[in-house]
Design an enzyme around this catalytic site. Structure first.
Site, PDB file in Angstrom:
ATOM      1  N   LYS B  81       0.864  -1.181   0.000  1.00 33.52           N
ATOM      2  CA  LYS B  81       0.000   0.000   0.000  1.00 33.52           C
ATOM      3  C   LYS B  81       0.899   1.228   0.000  1.00 33.52           C
ATOM      4  O   LYS B  81       1.919   1.259   0.711  1.00 33.52           O
ATOM      5  CB  LYS B  81      -0.877  -0.022   1.250  1.00 33.52           C
ATOM      6  N   SER B 156      -9.643   1.455   2.786  1.00 37.57           N
ATOM      7  CA  SER B 156      -8.808   2.267   1.919  1.00 37.57           C
ATOM      8  C   SER B 156      -7.702   1.487   1.203  1.00 37.57           C
ATOM      9  O   SER B 156      -7.128   1.976   0.250  1.00 37.57           O
ATOM     10  CB  SER B 156      -8.168   3.382   2.731  1.00 37.57           C
ATOM     11  N   SER B 180      -9.790  -0.791   6.957  1.00 34.81           N
ATOM     12  CA  SER B 180      -9.168  -0.617   5.648  1.00 34.81           C
ATOM     13  C   SER B 180      -8.442  -1.833   5.087  1.00 34.81           C
ATOM     14  O   SER B 180      -8.038  -1.825   3.926  1.00 34.81           O
ATOM     15  CB  SER B 180      -8.200   0.571   5.686  1.00 34.81           C
TER      16      SER B 180
END
Lengths: 94, 496, 478
Positions: B81, B156, B180
C-alpha cells in the site's frame, strides 16, 4: 451544539486550509451532519469512566541516549521544495 | 495471465525450492500481470520493475545457496500500500501533497519483509491517507474491483486487495485504521488480517489515526497470510506503541490445527451487529457461516456488545482528531507539494494544503480540528475516549465470560458501484459500522470470504479474537475455509 | 497616590545536555552546519515516530528532586498544535496536564534576605528549530538542527516581587542545573533562556492585574532590566488611567525597552491532546531513589556548610559555591591545608583573576587544588613569603608544576635562619652609617630603607618577620 459557516472558517484557519466558498458551504453542511450524528454520544453515561488513550495500558518505552547518523544534507535538500544555502526557505517570517 | 500468478505463496515457495522457476521469472510474471491489468484496475500507483528484478535476482542467489534454509518468503512478490514508506521509491499515500516524495528510509514492516528476500513489485493505490472505504478518494483515480470493474474494491487499501485478488501479487501489505484491510479483503474475496494494535510496528506506516493504525497482510489463503504476518510482526524499538509479546510460528500453528476441527471453540455472535441496515444476502451468508462453524464442532453463543451503537460516533471523533494532528506536517516546507502562489507564510500553508489535499481529507482535518478546539475538547474528544473504554470493555467481558472468538459480517453491504456513495460522507461512514469497534478496542480481526451475494460479489466474514491471539483467528479461519472453500473467480477465470 | 507591587512569574527553558535528541537519535551539538542533525523523526517525515530518550526523564527527575518538587507518578506527553516553519510536525510534543514535576520551590537570597519562590511545574518538551531572517532577503532560512533537542520548562509561581529577585531566581536556577550536570547553562547560546510574566496590583490587594509576557530574555541582565522597564511602563499606563493590554512583548536590548510582538496571525488554540505515539511514563519509588542517589551536594547545602562549618562570610560563600567545580576545588584544597579564609581568598582573587584573564573555566584550571593548598601551606609554615608566593603561583599557573618543585628548583625558599639574616643586616648597617644616624635622629621611616636593602640582597626571600625583629634589635642595641 450547532455549527455555522463562521465556525467552519475559524476551524479552516486553525487547520491552515484555504477553502473555496463552495467548500466552506459544503463543509458547513457536512460537519453539521456528522456532528448531528455523533451527538448520540450525549446519551452515554460515562460517569467515572477512565478515558482510553492507549488501548493496551502499557507504559514506559524508552530508547537509550545514543546519537546515530543523521541524514546527509543532500538527502534533506533533495526532498525539500525550496532549499538554498543549506536551509529550507519560506516567505519571510516577520 | 501467466499461471505462475495463480499459485499460492506456498506453492511458489515449493516451486522456487524445486527450481521449477526462478524468483526472476516469478517477478516478471507478476510484473507482466500488473502491466496487463493496471490500466483497468488502477491498483498500482508505482510499479517498481527495476528494483523488483534486482531483488528477485538477489533472492535467486540466496535460494540457490541457502535452499530450504532460506526464509519462507524469499523471492515471493509483494505489493505495498502506498501508505508504507519505501526508501528511494516514491510514497504518495494517494495524495497530491506527497506526489514526488521519495523517502530516505524504509519502514519497519517493509524492511522486515525485504529482509526475508521478498520482492516488492510496486506501491498500490488507496484512499488518500487511508481516508475512505472505497478507494475512490485517490489523487491517482479510483481503484476498480476485479470482480466487477464498475464497482469499488473497498478501501482504503483497495489497491492491495485488488492486486492480490487479480493475481498481480500473491501477497500484499495494507494498513487498517477502521476496516481498511478487512473491508477491501471482503469485497474482493480474499483474506486480510488487522493485527492487534501494537503487534506490527507503525514505524514507516504513514500516520492517519495513530491510536488505531495497524499494518497487516493480504493473501488468498490463510497459510499464505500466516507466513507474511509472521515476517512483519513483533516489537520494534522505533515504535514505542509496538508490544513486546512473543511472536508464535503462525504457519506452524495453522498447520497443526488444520485437521483438528473446531471442537470446543465458542463462537460469539453479537446481536448488535445484525442491524437493520444489513444487506439481506450478507445477513444470510453470515447465518449460514455459523452453520459451518457448528459443523466443525464449534458452539455458537449469543454475546452482547451493548456499546456497539456508539462505536461509529466515537470513531468519527477520535480518528479525525488524530488525523488533523498527523496531517499538520504537510506544509510545503520540508517535502512534498508546495504552492506556487504564496507571498506570505500563511499563504504558503493555507494554499499548499488547500490545493493538495482532497476533499475527504480536508473534511476530516476540519472535523478533527473542531472537536479538539477550545471549548469542545471535553464534550467531544474526552467523551469519545471514555466511550472507547466502554466499547473495549464490552469485548473484554464477552471474551472473559462467553466466547473464544466473535463472528460478525465485515461490511453491511457488498462492493457498490463507483460514485454510488460519494455524495454523502455520512452514508459512506456508516459502511464502517461493523469494523470500527474492533479498531477502537485494538483487537485483532480477520476477514475471510464466506459466500457470494445475488450479484456474484464476495461477502466477508469477520472473526475477532482477544488481543495478541491472532493464532486463534488464523486457525479458525483456516478450518472454515477448508470446510467451505471459496473460489476466487477473477483469478480462476482470468485468461491464461 | 496608589502604590503598586509587581507580580512576576518566570518560565525558564533549559536545554538538557544529552547526546541525542528527546525523541530521535540525531546528535545535539550546537554550532554544526545547518540541517545536518536531521533524521526522519526530526524532520517530521511521514511515518516517522518519536521514542523517548530515557536520560531526558532521568534529568527531569533529578531537577525535580533538586528543586523540592514532587515527581508525578504517571506523567505523559501531549501534542501542542500550531503552524510555524521551525516546528516540523505542526505540533510540539510537550507535557500539558500531566507534567513530570510539580509543587517545588527555591529559596532565593536578595540583599541578605531569603525568600521562598514556588515552582508550579517542570515539564519536558522538544525544542524548535531556528528561523533566520536575513535583512536583505525575501525569504527566511530554516535550520532544524535544534528541533527536538530536549528542554525542561520550569514554571515559577507568580511569587517574585522585584527585578532583583527575578535575577537571583534565574541565577540560582542556572547554578542548580549546572551542579546537576543536566544543562550547560550557556545563556548566550540559548541553552538557558527565560520568559517573564509581569502584572501589577495595588499594594494590599489580592486580585492580579492583566499580565504581559516578555520573551527573549537571554541574560541575567536582560531579565532584570526588562522587568524593571516593564514595571515602569505598566505603572505609567495605570497612572494615566489606561488599561494594560494582555500581550506578548519582546525585550529589545539596543533600545532598552520592550515592544509589542505582532500578534500571531493564526488564532491561538493549541488543541492539546495526549500523544498517541508515546506511552505514559510511570515513575516508581525505585526510579526516584536511583536518581536521588546520584544527586550531588546542592549549592544551597554547600553554601550553608561553608558558612557554618568554615565561618566564611557571605561574600566568599557566594563566590565559592557559584560553580560546583569551584566548591569542589575549595574542598579539595582544604584537605591539603585547612586554612579556610586564606584559601577562599586565594581562589577568589588570584585564581579567579588568572582564569578570567586566560578565559578559562574552573574545570580547566591548570593549578590543581592540592597544589594551591600546598602553596598556602608553604606560606603559613614560613617556607615562602606571601610576596614570593605570588611568583610561585604564576609559575604554577603557567606550568602546572607543584609549588614545592618550583620553590626548590628556583631557590625561592624564604630565609628564616637568624644567623644568616643577622649577617646580612650587619653588612647593610656597616655600609650605611649615615642612614643609621638619620634613623637615630628620629627619622623612623629609614627602617623601610634598611628592610628594602636587606630584601634586595636576599632577592626578597628573607622572612620579613625575622628581618624586622633582628633589625630593630640591632638598631636599638647598637
Amino acid at each position: 451544539m450547532s455549527l455555522d459557516q463562521k465556525d467552519v472558517l475559524h476551524v479552516a484557519k486553525l487547520s491552515a486550509l484555504e477553502l473555496s466558498e463552495q467548500e466552506a458551504e459544503e463543509f458547513t453542511k457536512d460537519l453539521q451532519d456528522i456532528l448531528g450524528y455523533v451527538e448520540r454520544l450525549e446519551s452515554v453515561d460515562v460517569h467515572g469512566v477512565v478515558p482510553t488513550s492507549h488501548v493496551h495500558g502499557i507504559v514506559n518505552d524508552f530508547r537509550d541516549d545514543i546519537a546515530k547518523n543523521s541524514l546527509k544534507l543532500e538527502e534533506v535538500a533533495e526532498m525539500a521544495p525550496e532549499f538554498k544555502g543549506g536551509g529550507f526557505r519560506v516567505p519571510k517570517v516577520l | 495471465m501467466n499461471s505462475l500468478c495463480k499459485l499460492s505463496a506456498q506453492e511458489m515457495r515449493q516451486g522456487l525450492l524445486d527450481t521449477e522457476f526462478s524468483a526472476v521469472e516469478l517477478a516478471s510474471a507478476h510484473l507482466d500481470s500488473i502491466k496487463e491489468s493496471n490500466e483497468t484496475l488502477n491498483s498500482f500507483i508505482t510499479i517498481t520493475e527495476d528494483k523488483a528484478l534486482a531483488a528477485a535476482k538477489a533472492a535467486d542467489t540466496r535460494l540457490s545457496s541457502e535452499k530450504e534454509n532460506s526464509p519462507l518468503l524469499c523471492g515471493l512478490p509483494l505489493a505495498l500500500k502506498d501508505m508504507l514508506v519505501t526508501k528511494d521509491v516514491e510514497t504518495t499515500c494517494g495524495s497530491k501533497i506527497l506526489k514526488g516524495f521519495v523517502p530516505p528510509y524504509t519502514g519497519t514492516a517493509v524492511a522486515r519483509a525485504e529482509k526475508q528476500g521478498m520482492v516488492v513489485v510496486g506501491k498500490t493505490n488507496m484512499d488518500e491517507f487511508g481516508m475512505g472505504s472505497s478507494s475512490e478518494n485517490s489523487a491517482f483515480g479510483p481503484v476498480r474491483n476485479p470482480w466487477d470493474t464498475e464497482r469499488i474494491p473497498g478501501g482504503s487499501s483497495g489497491g492491495s486487495a485488488a492486486a492480490v485478488a487479480s493475481g498481480q501479487a500473491p501477497l500484499a501489505l495494507g494498513t487498517d485504521t477502521g476496516g481498511s484491510i478487512r473491508q477491501p479483503a471482503a469485497m474482493t474475496g480474499i483474506v486480510g488480517l488487522k493485527p492487534t494494535y501494537g503487534r506490527v510496528s507503525r514505524y514507516g506506516a504513514v500516520a492517519y489515526a495513530s491510536s488505531c493504525d495497524q499494518v497487516g497482510p493480504f493473501a488468498r489463503n490463510i497459510p499464505d497470510l500466516a507466513m507474511l504476518f509472521a515476517a512483519i510482526a513483533g516489537k520494534d524499538p522505533q515504535d514505542a506503541t509496538s508490544v513486546a509479546e512473543d511472536v508464535p510460528d503462525y504457519l506452524a500453528e495453522v498447520a497443526e490445527k488444520a485437521t483438528s476441527g473446531l471442537a470446543g471453540l465458542k463462537v460469539g455472535v453479537p446481536q448488535e451487529y445484525l442491524v437493520d441496515g444489513l444487506q439481506p444476502d450478507v445477513k444470510s451468508a453470515f447465518e449460514s457461516s455459523l452453520g459451518v462453524f457448528e459443523k466443525l464442532g464449534a458452539e455458537i453463543v449469543d454475546v452482547s456488545l451493548p456499546h456497539t451503537e456508539h462505536a461509529l460516533a466515537t470513531y468519527y471523533i477520535i480518528v479525525p482528531a488524530e488525523a488533523s494532528s498527523n496531517l499538520a506536517r504537510y506544509d510545503g516546507v520540508r517535502y512534498g507539494h508546495r504552492t506556487a502562489k504564496a507571498d506570505t507564510l500563511q499563504e504558503l500553508y493555507a494554499k499548499t494544503r488547500g490545493e493538495a489535499f482532497g476533499k475527504e481529507v480536508k473534511r476530516r482535518i476540519m472535523m478533527g480540528s473542531y472537536v479538539l478546539s477550545a471549548g469542545y475538547y471535553d464534550a467531544y474528544y474526552l467523551k469519545a475516549q471514555q466511550v472507547r473504554t466502554l466499547v473495549a470493555n464490552d469485548f473484554l467481558a464477552a471474551f472473559t465470560n462467553h466466547c473464544d472468538v466473535i463472528a460478525t459480517p465485515v461490511s453491511p453491504c457488498t462492493a457498490f458501484k463507483l460514485g454510488e456513495k460519494t455524495s454523502s460522507p455520512l452514508e459512506m461512514y456508516l459502511a464502517d459500522a461493523l469494523t470500527v469497534p474492533v479498531s477502537l478496542a485494538g483487537l485483532p480481526a480477520l476477514s475471510i470470504p464466506c459466500g457470494l451475494d445475488t450479484q456474484n460479489l464476495p461477502i466477508g466474514l469477520q472473526l475477532i479474537a482477544p488481543a495478541f491471539e491472532e493464532s486463534k483467528l488464523l486457525s479458525t479461519g483456516n478450518a472454515f475455509l477448508t470446510e467451505q472453500p471459496f473460489e476466487l473467480k477473477p483469478l480462476t477465470s482470468g485468461g491464461q | 497616590m496608589i502604590q503598586y507591587e509587581a507580580v512576576i512569574g518566570l518560565e525558564v527553558h533549559a536545554q538538557l545536555s544529552t547526546g541525542s535528541k528527546i525523541f530521535a537519535n540525531s546528535g545535539t551539538e550546537a554550532g554544526r552546519e545547518p540541517n545536518t542533525l536531521c533524521d526522519p523523526v526530526t524532520l517530521g517525515l511521514p511515518g516517522a515516530l518519536p521514542v523517548l530518550n530515557k536520560r531526558v526523564v532521568d534529568f527531569a527527575i533529578k531537577l525535580g528532586l533538586a528543586t523540592n518538587c514532587s515527581i508525578t507518578r504517571e506523567n505523559e506527553f501531549a501534542r501542542k498544535h500550531y503552524f510555524y516553519p521551525d516546528l516540523p510536525k505542526g505540533y510540539q510534543i510537550s507535557q500539558y496536564d500531566k507534567p513530570i514535576c510539580q509543587h517545588g520551590h527555591l529559596l532565593v537570597r536578595v540583599g541578605g534576605e531569603e525568600r521562598r519562590v514556588g515552582i508550579t511545574r517542570i515539564h519536558l518538551e522538544e525544542d524548535a528549530g531556528k528561523n533566520v531572517h536575513g535583512e536583505h532577503e525575501t525569504t527566511s532560512f530554516i535550520d532544524l538542527n535544534r528541533a527536538g533537542v530536549p528542554l525542561v520548562e520550569i514554571v515559577s509561581e507568580p511569587e517574585i516581587r522585584s527585578p532583583e529577585e527575578a535575577g537571583a531566581y534565574m541565577r540560582q536556577m542556572r547554578q542548580i542545573v549546572r551542579y546537576l550536570d543536566i544543562c550547560d547553562g550557556n545563556m548566550e547560546e540559548g541553552s538557558l533562556r527565560c520568559d517573564a510574566n509581569i502584572s501589577l496590583r495595588k499594594v494590599g490587594t489580592e486580585k492580579l492585574g492583566t499580565k504581559v509576557e516578555i520573551k527573549n530574555l537571554n541574560s541575567f541582565r536582560f531579565v532584570e532590566r526588562a522587568i524593571r522597564y516593564e514595571i515602569t511602563r505598566q505603572t505609567t499606563v495605570l497612572e494615566q488611567g489606561d488599561e494594560i493590554v494582555q500581550e506578548t512583548r519582546l525585550w529589545d536590548e539596543q533600545k532598552a525597552s520592550t515592544r509589542s510582538m505582532r500578534s500571531k496571525e493564526y488564532a491561538e488554540d493549541y488543541r492539546y491532546f495526549p500523544d498517541p505515539d508515546l506511552l505514559p511514563i510511570v515513575v516508581d519509588n525505585d526510579w526516584i531513589e536511583r536518581i536521588r542517589a546520584t544527586l550531588p551536594e546542592l549549592p544551597e547545602q554547600v553554601y550553608l556548610r561553608f558558612k557554618k562549618g568554615h565561618q566564611l562570610d557571605d561574600y566568599y560563600c557566594e563566590l565559592l559555591t557559584e560553580e560546583k567545580h569551584t566548591a569542589r576545588y575549595y574542598d579539595k584544597a582544604l584537605e591539603v591545608h585547612h586554612n579556610q579564609t586564606a584559601l577562599a581568598n586565594w581562589i577568589t582573587t588570584e585564581l579567579f583573576g588568572r582564569l578570567n584573564k586566560e578565559n578559562l573555566g574552573m574545570e580547566e584550571c591548570p593549578v590543581s587544588p592540592e597544589n594551591l593548598g600546598t602553596l598556602v601551606k608553604l606560606i603559613d609554615e614560613d617556607v615562602i613569603s606571601g610576596k614570593i608566593a605570588k611568583t610561585v603561583f604564576d609559575e604554577m599557573f603557567s606550568t602546572g608544576a607543584s609549588p614545592n618543585s618550583i620553590v626548590e628548583a628556583t631557590g625561592l625558599q624564604q630565609i628564616s635562619n637568624r644567623d644568616e639574616i643577622g649577617g646580612i643586616i650587619d653588612e647593610v648597617l656597616t655600609q650605611h652609617p649615615e642612614q643609621i644616624a638619620e634613623f637615630r635622629d628620629g627619622k623612623t621611616k629609614m627602617l623601610g630603607f634598611f628592610v628594602g636593602q636587606i630584601m634586595k640582597r636576599t632577592a626578597g626571600k628573607a622572612n620579613p618577620k625575622v628581618v624586622n625583629e633582628l633589625l630593630m634589635a640591632k638598631l636599638k642595641g647598637d
